[in-house]
Design a protein around this motif. Structure first.
Motif, PDB file in Angstrom:
ATOM      1  N   LEU A 110      33.820  55.007  50.036  1.00 38.03           N
ATOM      2  CA  LEU A 110      33.680  55.210  51.481  1.00 38.03           C
ATOM      3  C   LEU A 110      34.825  54.503  52.176  1.00 38.03           C
ATOM      4  O   LEU A 110      34.926  53.294  52.137  1.00 38.03           O
ATOM      5  N   TYR A 111      35.735  55.252  52.803  1.00 35.34           N
ATOM      6  CA  TYR A 111      36.894  54.648  53.438  1.00 35.34           C
ATOM      7  C   TYR A 111      36.674  54.520  54.937  1.00 35.34           C
ATOM      8  O   TYR A 111      36.342  55.490  55.615  1.00 35.34           O
ATOM      9  N   LEU A 112      36.799  53.310  55.456  1.00 34.16           N
ATOM     10  CA  LEU A 112      36.621  53.053  56.878  1.00 34.16           C
ATOM     11  C   LEU A 112      37.971  52.666  57.479  1.00 34.16           C
ATOM     12  O   LEU A 112      38.431  51.537  57.311  1.00 34.16           O
ATOM     13  N   PRO A 113      38.657  53.613  58.162  1.00 33.13           N
ATOM     14  CA  PRO A 113      39.992  53.337  58.684  1.00 33.13           C
ATOM     15  C   PRO A 113      40.053  52.118  59.587  1.00 33.13           C
ATOM     16  O   PRO A 113      41.016  51.349  59.563  1.00 33.13           O
ATOM     17  N   GLU A 114      39.006  51.919  60.426  1.00 35.71           N
ATOM     18  CA  GLU A 114      39.076  50.822  61.380  1.00 35.71           C
ATOM     19  C   GLU A 114      39.007  49.461  60.676  1.00 35.71           C
ATOM     20  O   GLU A 114      39.460  48.457  61.206  1.00 35.71           O
ATOM     21  N   GLN A 115      38.436  49.453  59.475  1.00 33.35           N
ATOM     22  CA  GLN A 115      38.352  48.202  58.741  1.00 33.35           C
ATOM     23  C   GLN A 115      39.329  48.155  57.576  1.00 33.35           C
ATOM     24  O   GLN A 115      39.625  47.095  57.046  1.00 33.35           O
ATOM     25  N   GLY A 116      39.823  49.330  57.204  1.00 31.41           N
ATOM     26  CA  GLY A 116      40.763  49.387  56.112  1.00 31.41           C
ATOM     27  C   GLY A 116      40.151  48.990  54.788  1.00 31.41           C
ATOM     28  O   GLY A 116      40.801  48.389  53.953  1.00 31.41           O
ATOM     29  N   LYS A 117      38.863  49.322  54.583  1.00 35.15           N
ATOM     30  CA  LYS A 117      38.201  48.913  53.365  1.00 35.15           C
ATOM     31  C   LYS A 117      37.433  50.069  52.746  1.00 35.15           C
ATOM     32  O   LYS A 117      36.986  50.971  53.438  1.00 35.15           O
ATOM     33  N   ILE A 118      37.327  50.017  51.450  1.00 33.02           N
ATOM     34  CA  ILE A 118      36.474  50.930  50.732  1.00 33.02           C
ATOM     35  C   ILE A 118      35.288  50.114  50.255  1.00 33.02           C
ATOM     36  O   ILE A 118      35.441  49.163  49.503  1.00 33.02           O
ATOM     37  N   LEU A 119      34.111  50.448  50.734  1.00 29.58           N
ATOM     38  CA  LEU A 119      32.954  49.588  50.527  1.00 29.58           C
ATOM     39  C   LEU A 119      32.235  49.902  49.219  1.00 29.58           C
ATOM     40  O   LEU A 119      31.432  50.830  49.132  1.00 29.58           O
ATOM     41  N   ILE A 120      32.571  49.173  48.197  1.00 28.41           N
ATOM     42  CA  ILE A 120      31.867  49.253  46.936  1.00 28.41           C
ATOM     43  C   ILE A 120      31.670  47.827  46.452  1.00 28.41           C
ATOM     44  O   ILE A 120      32.620  47.076  46.263  1.00 28.41           O
ATOM     45  N   ASP A 121      30.402  47.439  46.270  1.00 28.75           N
ATOM     46  CA  ASP A 121      30.112  46.057  45.925  1.00 28.75           C
ATOM     47  C   ASP A 121      30.673  45.646  44.574  1.00 28.75           C
ATOM     48  O   ASP A 121      31.091  44.510  44.382  1.00 28.75           O
ATOM     49  N   LYS A 122      30.660  46.558  43.618  1.00 25.32           N
ATOM     50  CA  LYS A 122      30.965  46.183  42.245  1.00 25.32           C
ATOM     51  C   LYS A 122      32.458  46.067  41.947  1.00 25.32           C
ATOM     52  O   LYS A 122      32.835  45.540  40.915  1.00 25.32           O
ATOM     53  N   VAL A 123      33.293  46.569  42.793  1.00 18.29           N
ATOM     54  CA  VAL A 123      34.730  46.500  42.538  1.00 18.29           C
ATOM     55  C   VAL A 123      35.480  46.572  43.864  1.00 18.29           C
ATOM     56  O   VAL A 123      35.045  47.222  44.805  1.00 18.29           O
ATOM     57  N   ASP A 124      36.606  45.877  43.935  1.00 19.60           N
ATOM     58  CA  ASP A 124      37.441  45.927  45.126  1.00 19.60           C
ATOM     59  C   ASP A 124      38.461  47.045  44.945  1.00 19.60           C
ATOM     60  O   ASP A 124      39.510  46.868  44.323  1.00 19.60           O
ATOM     61  N   ILE A 125      38.135  48.218  45.497  1.00 21.99           N
ATOM     62  CA  ILE A 125      39.002  49.381  45.332  1.00 21.99           C
ATOM     63  C   ILE A 125      40.364  49.145  45.972  1.00 21.99           C
ATOM     64  O   ILE A 125      41.394  49.571  45.450  1.00 21.99           O
ATOM     65  N   ASN A 126      40.366  48.450  47.107  1.00 25.12           N
ATOM     66  CA  ASN A 126      41.640  48.189  47.777  1.00 25.12           C
ATOM     67  C   ASN A 126      42.566  47.365  46.890  1.00 25.12           C
ATOM     68  O   ASN A 126      43.766  47.637  46.799  1.00 25.12           O
ATOM     69  N   GLU A 127      41.998  46.383  46.223  1.00 26.65           N
ATOM     70  CA  GLU A 127      42.800  45.545  45.328  1.00 26.65           C
ATOM     71  C   GLU A 127      43.340  46.354  44.147  1.00 26.65           C
ATOM     72  O   GLU A 127      44.504  46.210  43.759  1.00 26.65           O
ATOM     73  N   GLU A 128      42.489  47.219  43.595  1.00 23.89           N
ATOM     74  CA  GLU A 128      42.920  48.062  42.481  1.00 23.89           C
ATOM     75  C   GLU A 128      43.991  49.050  42.932  1.00 23.89           C
ATOM     76  O   GLU A 128      44.931  49.350  42.188  1.00 23.89           O
ATOM     77  N   PHE A 129      43.845  49.548  44.150  1.00 25.49           N
ATOM     78  CA  PHE A 129      44.827  50.490  44.681  1.00 25.49           C
ATOM     79  C   PHE A 129      46.192  49.820  44.811  1.00 25.49           C
ATOM     80  O   PHE A 129      47.217  50.383  44.418  1.00 25.49           O
ATOM     81  N   ILE A 130      46.202  48.619  45.358  1.00 27.22           N
ATOM     82  CA  ILE A 130      47.460  47.884  45.527  1.00 27.22           C
ATOM     83  C   ILE A 130      48.065  47.548  44.168  1.00 27.22           C
ATOM     84  O   ILE A 130      49.288  47.617  43.976  1.00 27.22           O
ATOM     85  N   ARG A 131      47.219  47.193  43.211  1.00 28.48           N
ATOM     86  CA  ARG A 131      47.712  46.880  41.877  1.00 28.48           C
ATOM     87  C   ARG A 131      48.381  48.095  41.240  1.00 28.48           C
ATOM     88  O   ARG A 131      49.365  47.969  40.511  1.00 28.48           O
ATOM     89  N   CYS A 132      47.853  49.275  41.531  1.00 27.70           N
ATOM     90  CA  CYS A 132      48.396  50.502  40.950  1.00 27.70           C
ATOM     91  C   CYS A 132      49.663  50.968  41.652  1.00 27.70           C
ATOM     92  O   CYS A 132      50.653  51.299  41.012  1.00 27.70           O
ATOM     93  N   PHE A 133      49.634  50.974  43.000  1.00 27.49           N
ATOM     94  CA  PHE A 133      50.720  51.587  43.758  1.00 27.49           C
ATOM     95  C   PHE A 133      51.629  50.606  44.501  1.00 27.49           C
ATOM     96  O   PHE A 133      52.623  51.018  45.102  1.00 27.49           O
ATOM     97  N   LYS A 134      51.233  49.301  44.513  1.00 25.60           N
ATOM     98  CA  LYS A 134      52.018  48.250  45.187  1.00 25.60           C
ATOM     99  C   LYS A 134      51.940  48.330  46.706  1.00 25.60           C
ATOM    100  O   LYS A 134      52.604  47.553  47.399  1.00 25.60           O
ATOM    101  N   PHE A 135      51.141  49.257  47.223  1.00 23.17           N
ATOM    102  CA  PHE A 135      50.984  49.402  48.671  1.00 23.17           C
ATOM    103  C   PHE A 135      49.520  49.630  49.003  1.00 23.17           C
ATOM    104  O   PHE A 135      48.736  50.051  48.155  1.00 23.17           O
ATOM    105  N   LYS A 136      49.152  49.366  50.261  1.00 24.26           N
ATOM    106  CA  LYS A 136      47.823  49.684  50.746  1.00 24.26           C
ATOM    107  C   LYS A 136      47.738  51.180  51.050  1.00 24.26           C
ATOM    108  O   LYS A 136      48.752  51.826  51.323  1.00 24.26           O
TER     109      LYS A 136
END
Length: 287
Positions: free
Chosen positions: A1-27
């Protein structure tokens, strides 16, 4: 679930934003900025405005969506099957729409930028970390489907996945719906086609077909061999005729393959002859 105003993907079990940055080097928000480029190309804009936009673009980010002209050409030459049917092969550009050539970065097909920063980017993320597929499928797609169907007030009963015991601990499908004496079983899967399918890679193609066929088989077994035998998920006890049983496999992105290819593989896994009424039922009742 992507919330543009918060810039977060809400999943309790994993930080998708962190994984995304690790993969692509960008938000992901950085990639969304490229829609400005797509918008300007779509409009008749004056050169000074376009020049200002070019100065704002992050070329390191663009490089993550680009390949050299030679790389694109080599990939396209390998797509012998597709080249038999198409005069121009563009599948390599779907995930990497920018082309590096003679010290310049070109965007020959601007409309593919939308695909590159949405579904293609998701597939690349899943390929970077396969375990994310299961988490996203379970925590996002399944929850969304259940909430939407349950709040629709169309069906008499909508039940979420349940644990049950029959010889061993087992689980039902993700969502079970009852409407009078008809039932619909839905299984949400986080299947995302390997990008190599777009290149008509035979191994990737066969893997995708087998995986989707296995999903069909799973729903089939629940409807035909487990429902009303191993478990009864509804408040009302049903004696359902098989003609009133339906199954659905939900995936975030479906790469179109002729249905008979998938159903034939599913029938092979179930040892069902394609010349039988049971095969006909499989094709008509599960999708």
């Amino acid at each position: 679930l992507y919330l543009p105003e918060q810039g977060k993907i809400l999943i309790d079990k994993v930080d998708i934003n962190e994984e995304f940055i690790r993969c692509f080097k960008f938000k992901y928000e950085d990639f969304l900025e490229l829609f400005k480029l797509r918008a300007f190309i779509s409009e008749k804009c004056v050169y000074p405005i376009f020049d200002n936009l070019k100065r704002e673009l992050n070329y390191e980010l663009i490089s993550s969506l680009s390949k050299s002209r030679e790389e694109h050409q080599n990939e396209m030459r390998q797509m012998d099957i597709l080249n038999n049917f198409c005069d121009m092969n563009i599948s390599s550009l779907v995930a990497y729409p920018f082309v590096r050539f003679n010290g310049k970065i070109l965007l020959p097909l601007p409309h593919l930028l939308v695909n590159a920063v949405t579904d293609s980017l998701l597939c690349r993320l899943f390929e970077f970390k396969h375990s994310l597929k299961e988490v996203v499928g379970k925590e996002v797609y399944e929850s969304y489907l259940f909430t939407m169907l349950n709040n629709s007030n169309i069906y008499e009963e909508v039940e979420a996945e349940q644990n049950y015991k029959f010889k061993t601990e087992k689980r039902t499908v993700d969502i079970m719906i009852r409407d009078k004496n008809r039932v619909l079983f839905i299984d949400s899967k986080s299947l995302c086609a390997n990008i190599k399918i777009r290149e008509m890679n035979e191994d990737a193609w066969n893997t995708y077909v087998k995986k989707y066929a296995e999903f069909i088989v799973q729903v089939y077994k629940h409807l035909r061999f487990r429902f009303n035998i191993e478990y009864q998920p509804f408040k009302v006890r049903l004696d359902v005729n098989k003609d009133n049983m339906w199954g659905l496999v939900v995936v975030p992105e479906f790469t179109y393959i002729m249905p008979n290819v998938i159903y034939n593989k599913a029938a092979d896994l179930l040892n069902i002859s394609i010349q039988t009424p049971e095969y006909e039922w499989l094709c008509r009742h599960i999708a």
